[in-house]
Design a protein around this motif. Structure first.
Motif, PDB file in Angstrom:
ATOM      1  N   LEU A 111       1.031  -1.260   0.115  1.00 16.78           N
ATOM      2  CA  LEU A 111      -0.102  -0.058   0.149  1.00 16.78           C
ATOM      3  C   LEU A 111       0.747   1.135   0.131  1.00 16.78           C
ATOM      4  O   LEU A 111       0.460   2.223  -0.580  1.00 16.78           O
ATOM      5  CB  LEU A 111      -0.840   0.207   1.138  1.00 16.78           C
ATOM      6  CG  LEU A 111      -1.950  -1.062   1.453  1.00 16.78           C
ATOM      7  CD1 LEU A 111      -2.759  -0.960   2.786  1.00 16.78           C
ATOM      8  CD2 LEU A 111      -3.085  -0.779   0.019  1.00 16.78           C
ATOM      9  N   VAL A 160      -2.579   5.773   4.902  1.00 19.79           N
ATOM     10  CA  VAL A 160      -1.687   4.741   5.438  1.00 19.79           C
ATOM     11  C   VAL A 160      -0.252   5.232   5.249  1.00 19.79           C
ATOM     12  O   VAL A 160       0.211   5.445   3.935  1.00 19.79           O
ATOM     13  CB  VAL A 160      -1.808   3.323   4.618  1.00 19.79           C
ATOM     14  CG1 VAL A 160      -0.736   2.479   5.132  1.00 19.79           C
ATOM     15  CG2 VAL A 160      -3.038   2.920   4.879  1.00 19.79           C
ATOM     16  N   GLY A 204     -13.691   0.002  -0.497  1.00 22.48           N
ATOM     17  CA  GLY A 204     -14.795  -0.935  -0.523  1.00 22.48           C
ATOM     18  C   GLY A 204     -15.732   0.019  -0.911  1.00 22.48           C
ATOM     19  O   GLY A 204     -16.020   1.353  -0.778  1.00 22.48           O
ATOM     20  N   PRO A 245     -18.982   5.104   7.906  1.00 22.82           N
ATOM     21  CA  PRO A 245     -19.290   5.037   6.625  1.00 22.82           C
ATOM     22  C   PRO A 245     -18.521   6.200   5.686  1.00 22.82           C
ATOM     23  O   PRO A 245     -18.460   7.382   6.227  1.00 22.82           O
ATOM     24  CB  PRO A 245     -20.874   5.199   6.544  1.00 22.82           C
ATOM     25  CG  PRO A 245     -21.515   4.871   7.693  1.00 22.82           C
ATOM     26  CD  PRO A 245     -20.316   5.384   8.864  1.00 22.82           C
ATOM     27  N   HIS A 246     -17.840   5.741   4.872  1.00 26.91           N
ATOM     28  CA  HIS A 246     -17.179   6.499   3.760  1.00 26.91           C
ATOM     29  C   HIS A 246     -16.028   6.986   4.603  1.00 26.91           C
ATOM     30  O   HIS A 246     -15.395   8.121   4.255  1.00 26.91           O
ATOM     31  CB  HIS A 246     -18.188   7.673   3.152  1.00 26.91           C
ATOM     32  CG  HIS A 246     -19.261   7.238   2.553  1.00 26.91           C
ATOM     33  ND1 HIS A 246     -18.997   6.559   1.253  1.00 26.91           N
ATOM     34  CD2 HIS A 246     -20.648   7.128   2.893  1.00 26.91           C
ATOM     35  CE1 HIS A 246     -20.064   6.010   0.803  1.00 26.91           C
ATOM     36  NE2 HIS A 246     -20.936   6.321   1.635  1.00 26.91           N
ATOM     37  N   ASN A 299     -18.287  -0.648   5.457  1.00 22.65           N
ATOM     38  CA  ASN A 299     -18.555   0.717   5.573  1.00 22.65           C
ATOM     39  C   ASN A 299     -17.780   1.732   4.429  1.00 22.65           C
ATOM     40  O   ASN A 299     -17.713   2.840   4.728  1.00 22.65           O
ATOM     41  CB  ASN A 299     -17.742   1.097   7.077  1.00 22.65           C
ATOM     42  CG  ASN A 299     -18.497   0.377   8.118  1.00 22.65           C
ATOM     43  OD1 ASN A 299     -19.533   0.746   8.410  1.00 22.65           O
ATOM     44  ND2 ASN A 299     -17.650  -0.298   9.046  1.00 22.65           N
ATOM     45  N   ARG A 300     -18.019   0.972   3.355  1.00 23.60           N
ATOM     46  CA  ARG A 300     -17.403   1.755   2.256  1.00 23.60           C
ATOM     47  C   ARG A 300     -16.137   2.548   2.632  1.00 23.60           C
ATOM     48  O   ARG A 300     -16.131   3.804   2.460  1.00 23.60           O
ATOM     49  CB  ARG A 300     -18.254   2.693   1.696  1.00 23.60           C
ATOM     50  CG  ARG A 300     -19.550   2.018   1.240  1.00 23.60           C
ATOM     51  CD  ARG A 300     -20.624   2.232   2.580  1.00 23.60           C
ATOM     52  NE  ARG A 300     -21.836   2.496   1.578  1.00 23.60           N
ATOM     53  CZ  ARG A 300     -22.893   2.524   2.564  1.00 23.60           C
ATOM     54  NH1 ARG A 300     -22.960   2.339   3.899  1.00 23.60           N
ATOM     55  NH2 ARG A 300     -24.149   3.022   2.203  1.00 23.60           N
ATOM     56  N   ILE A 301     -15.085   2.034   3.193  1.00 22.11           N
ATOM     57  CA  ILE A 301     -13.700   2.543   3.469  1.00 22.11           C
ATOM     58  C   ILE A 301     -12.683   2.936   2.402  1.00 22.11           C
ATOM     59  O   ILE A 301     -12.575   1.769   1.384  1.00 22.11           O
ATOM     60  CB  ILE A 301     -13.159   1.692   4.596  1.00 22.11           C
ATOM     61  CG1 ILE A 301     -14.219   1.471   5.632  1.00 22.11           C
ATOM     62  CG2 ILE A 301     -11.726   2.525   5.052  1.00 22.11           C
ATOM     63  CD1 ILE A 301     -14.523   2.656   6.438  1.00 22.11           C
ATOM     64  N   ARG A 302     -12.194   3.902   2.166  1.00 19.71           N
ATOM     65  CA  ARG A 302     -11.074   4.210   1.361  1.00 19.71           C
ATOM     66  C   ARG A 302      -9.799   4.017   2.112  1.00 19.71           C
ATOM     67  O   ARG A 302      -9.619   4.869   3.154  1.00 19.71           O
ATOM     68  CB  ARG A 302     -11.097   5.370   0.705  1.00 19.71           C
ATOM     69  CG  ARG A 302     -10.111   5.644  -0.352  1.00 19.71           C
ATOM     70  CD  ARG A 302     -10.456   6.934  -1.285  1.00 19.71           C
ATOM     71  NE  ARG A 302     -10.676   8.049  -0.530  1.00 19.71           N
ATOM     72  CZ  ARG A 302      -9.669   8.984  -0.191  1.00 19.71           C
ATOM     73  NH1 ARG A 302      -8.289   8.753  -0.656  1.00 19.71           N
ATOM     74  NH2 ARG A 302      -9.856  10.116   0.223  1.00 19.71           N
ATOM     75  N   MET A 303      -8.992   3.200   1.691  1.00 16.96           N
ATOM     76  CA  MET A 303      -7.664   3.092   2.429  1.00 16.96           C
ATOM     77  C   MET A 303      -6.531   3.490   1.199  1.00 16.96           C
ATOM     78  O   MET A 303      -6.437   2.609   0.461  1.00 16.96           O
ATOM     79  CB  MET A 303      -7.410   1.591   2.858  1.00 16.96           C
ATOM     80  CG  MET A 303      -6.563   1.439   3.762  1.00 16.96           C
ATOM     81  SD  MET A 303      -7.053  -0.529   4.512  1.00 16.96           S
ATOM     82  CE  MET A 303      -5.378  -0.715   4.883  1.00 16.96           C
ATOM     83  N   GLU A 304      -5.577   4.519   1.633  1.00 17.86           N
ATOM     84  CA  GLU A 304      -4.645   4.765   0.547  1.00 17.86           C
ATOM     85  C   GLU A 304      -3.169   4.902   1.239  1.00 17.86           C
ATOM     86  O   GLU A 304      -3.174   5.884   2.140  1.00 17.86           O
ATOM     87  CB  GLU A 304      -5.309   6.135   0.157  1.00 17.86           C
ATOM     88  CG  GLU A 304      -4.402   6.461  -1.287  1.00 17.86           C
ATOM     89  CD  GLU A 304      -5.072   7.533  -1.981  1.00 17.86           C
ATOM     90  OE1 GLU A 304      -6.442   7.955  -1.920  1.00 17.86           O
ATOM     91  OE2 GLU A 304      -4.193   8.171  -2.918  1.00 17.86           O
ATOM     92  N   GLY A 305      -2.331   4.202   0.505  1.00 12.93           N
ATOM     93  CA  GLY A 305      -0.826   4.323   0.992  1.00 12.93           C
ATOM     94  C   GLY A 305      -0.536   5.564   0.145  1.00 12.93           C
ATOM     95  O   GLY A 305      -0.707   6.047  -0.869  1.00 12.93           O
ATOM     96  N   LEU A 359     -14.182  -2.860   5.155  1.00 13.77           N
ATOM     97  CA  LEU A 359     -13.941  -2.115   3.743  1.00 13.77           C
ATOM     98  C   LEU A 359     -15.082  -1.910   3.143  1.00 13.77           C
ATOM     99  O   LEU A 359     -15.461  -0.903   2.471  1.00 13.77           O
ATOM    100  CB  LEU A 359     -12.610  -2.748   3.074  1.00 13.77           C
ATOM    101  CG  LEU A 359     -11.447  -2.587   3.470  1.00 13.77           C
ATOM    102  CD1 LEU A 359     -10.359  -3.305   2.455  1.00 13.77           C
ATOM    103  CD2 LEU A 359     -11.060  -1.206   3.838  1.00 13.77           C
ATOM    104  N   ILE A 360     -15.925  -2.990   2.840  1.00  7.11           N
ATOM    105  CA  ILE A 360     -17.172  -3.211   2.242  1.00  7.11           C
ATOM    106  C   ILE A 360     -18.413  -2.640   3.090  1.00  7.11           C
ATOM    107  O   ILE A 360     -19.188  -1.743   2.714  1.00  7.11           O
ATOM    108  CB  ILE A 360     -17.494  -4.563   1.758  1.00  7.11           C
ATOM    109  CG1 ILE A 360     -16.404  -5.099   0.807  1.00  7.11           C
ATOM    110  CG2 ILE A 360     -18.655  -4.822   1.047  1.00  7.11           C
ATOM    111  CD1 ILE A 360     -16.549  -6.683   0.319  1.00  7.11           C
TER     112      ILE A 360
END
Lengths: 330, 330
Positions: free
Chosen positions: A259, B238, A268, B232-233, B262-268, B259-260
């Motif tokens: 990542l 990261v 997600g 949510p969202h 709560n519709r999470i965005r995770m970004e390195g 991730l699904i």
């Protein structure tokens, strides 16, 4: 029929108890009761006859005790499973019910197979559209990888990506599905993950320069291998994590550092957030269907009695294409 | 000094061999050689005297055999470690070297402590700025959680978030750091993760309505617990995964489904991608420093001999604030 209202048999698939681990047919049973073919006077209810029912992996999530989700709610043991489907209105107290894609919507285009509204033109189609075109920012030439690529959603993501001029590879669980992807759905390449000892090596073979977009349906070891093969600023659209739905133990990941190493965005999404785009989606996809530029694989079983086996089969990949249960032709 | 050029002692911290597991002081050693205080004629090189050196967790990554990264390269065993620092130009064959923040840049503002250019005004400061303001979309009232919150980056993210009107909680590894966060850095709340048996419960205590933004520095069990508590969202920036740097075994995650859910965005992200914003960053942050609206905790050790211990100490949280090695005052 003293009241003059016809009464018919009504079958239901009932959830026995919350499911843990792999779902089994015996987690459900089918009951038959009877129902009057009239909505109560003054009610705005709709009385529906189900024609096609949709078997989707997310139903497994709802068979569990769900915590921490505002997307999914659990089914109630002893009560019927509910889901998406195509139904005919037999009676309605509702003068002109408002179109609400998430609950009910009227089918206007009937020149395509009605069963498509459980798949290509239903929730899975919108999922493919939103997860690829809205969550990601695909562009021509992007290298796209799709897991569970012969499924209800994956087969469409691949075709949408090809229509954009992407290079598209899918992973599936049988040789038959590999052939379908390459020869029928227009994927550039496909592989059977069950025959690959080293998923990292398989991905490097198909993506020597790495992956721009990963459409994630499975999670687990595939996600871990994909993380090693993402290109800088790659995007992972997390649609499903089917290998996690049945897990009681945490899944170990080795490659989360990617990542950071590759500045990956992993997101997600829930298709419900995108249902307002359904008219745009239809405008895009209906012409493609009519021109034969999009094809759709369906796996249709007959009779509600076959529904538990069809649902369970999703988790061993028994289905080829979208799993539909045909309840009645009309 | 036959040539008339002064020659002085030059110390270096050498990497013995690639590191596996927790780094130890004995993975490095300090050598002393000599160096002439003049750049070769015709060369455009710069001869620098190091004043302050920066100890950063990412150096641990570079002590390993790195695979699959275009952000980091491995150090070479037998060669000196390199990193960020503040240095004085003793000699230069370069008429007017171009400012290149990633390699060298000239310090124009000297009314603030020079050591700040290894932290608040250096790479860690830019990391906090980019990871919070560019990767996330923070807004007033957002609930922000920061791990390793007394570190070089975390303490700044917390202060940036407070300046925006967010609710800010940090996790740290000692009571002393909890006090600093609450009483010196203006965090709303803080907790010592070592004293919490149940990280999920600790997060629920501080975020009964969930977390909008998580600034991720540690990974591991904390990330798994955070996933259960995202709104949510929600967004996960990261920045680092310090608990993973020393792992030989995969880290198990239970809560990836969030991730699904709560519709999470995770970004390195990599700070190097944002160095062009350095002038904007200085414009924002220098007035805050001068007005006392941002404070910065530094942990300064003396002498290059102390560098190996200072670097190793980052991984047990020995440092309080940004770890700096003072080589020379001028």
């Amino acid at each position: 029929m003293a009241s003059g209202v016809e009464e018919v048999r009504n079958k239901q698939v009932i959830l026995k108890d919350y499911v843990s681990g792999n779902p089994k047919e015996s987690d459900m049973y089918v009951t038959t009761s009877s129902i009057k073919l009239k909505v109560p006077q003054g009610s705005k209810a709709l009385l529906l006859k189900n024609l096609y029912l949709s078997c989707d992996p997310y139903l497994r999530i709802r068979m569990d005790r769900i915590q921490g989700s505002n997307v999914f709610t659990s089914f109630t043991p002893g009560s019927p499973l509910s889901g998406f489907g195509v139904a005919k209105v037999l009676d309605s107290g509702h003068p002109e019910f408002k179109e609400e894609p998430e609950q009910f919507f009227k089918i206007h285009h009937t020149d395509v197979p009605l069963s498509y509204y459980t798949g290509l033109l239903g929730m899975p189609g919108m999922t493919a559209f939103a997860g690829f075109h809205e969550v990601c920012s695909p562009k021509k030439g992007d290298r796209v990888f799709i897991s569970a690529a012969a499924g209800a959603v994956g087969q469409l993501v691949g075709q949408f990506a090809k229509l954009m001029g992407c290079y598209v590879v899918g992973s599936v669980g049988s040789k038959e599905k590999v052939d379908l992807l390459k020869n029928k759905l227009g994927f550039d390449e496909a592989f059977n993950y069950k025959e690959e000892k080293d998923l990292d090596a398989a991905l490097k073979r198909h993506f020597p320069e790495g992956i721009d977009i990963y459409f994630e349906n499975v999670g687990g070891k595939m996600l871990d291998a994909v993380l090693l093969n993402m290109r800088p600023h790659g995007q992972i659209s997390v649609c499903g994590l089917i290998s996690h739905y049945n897990l009681n133990q945490p899944q170990g990941f080795s490659n989360l550092m990617s990542l950071i190493y590759n500045r990956i965005r992993m997101e997600g999404f829930a298709v419900f957030d995108y249902f307002h785009l359904y008219p745009n989606f239809l405008d895009m996809v209906l012409p493609y269907i009519r021109e034969g530029k999009i094809v759709y694989l369906e796996d249709i079983t007959q009779g509600l009695e076959s529904a538990p086996a069809a649902l369970v089969g999703l988790f061993s990949g028994r289905n080829v294409g979208k799993q539909v249960v045909l309840v009645s032709h009309e």
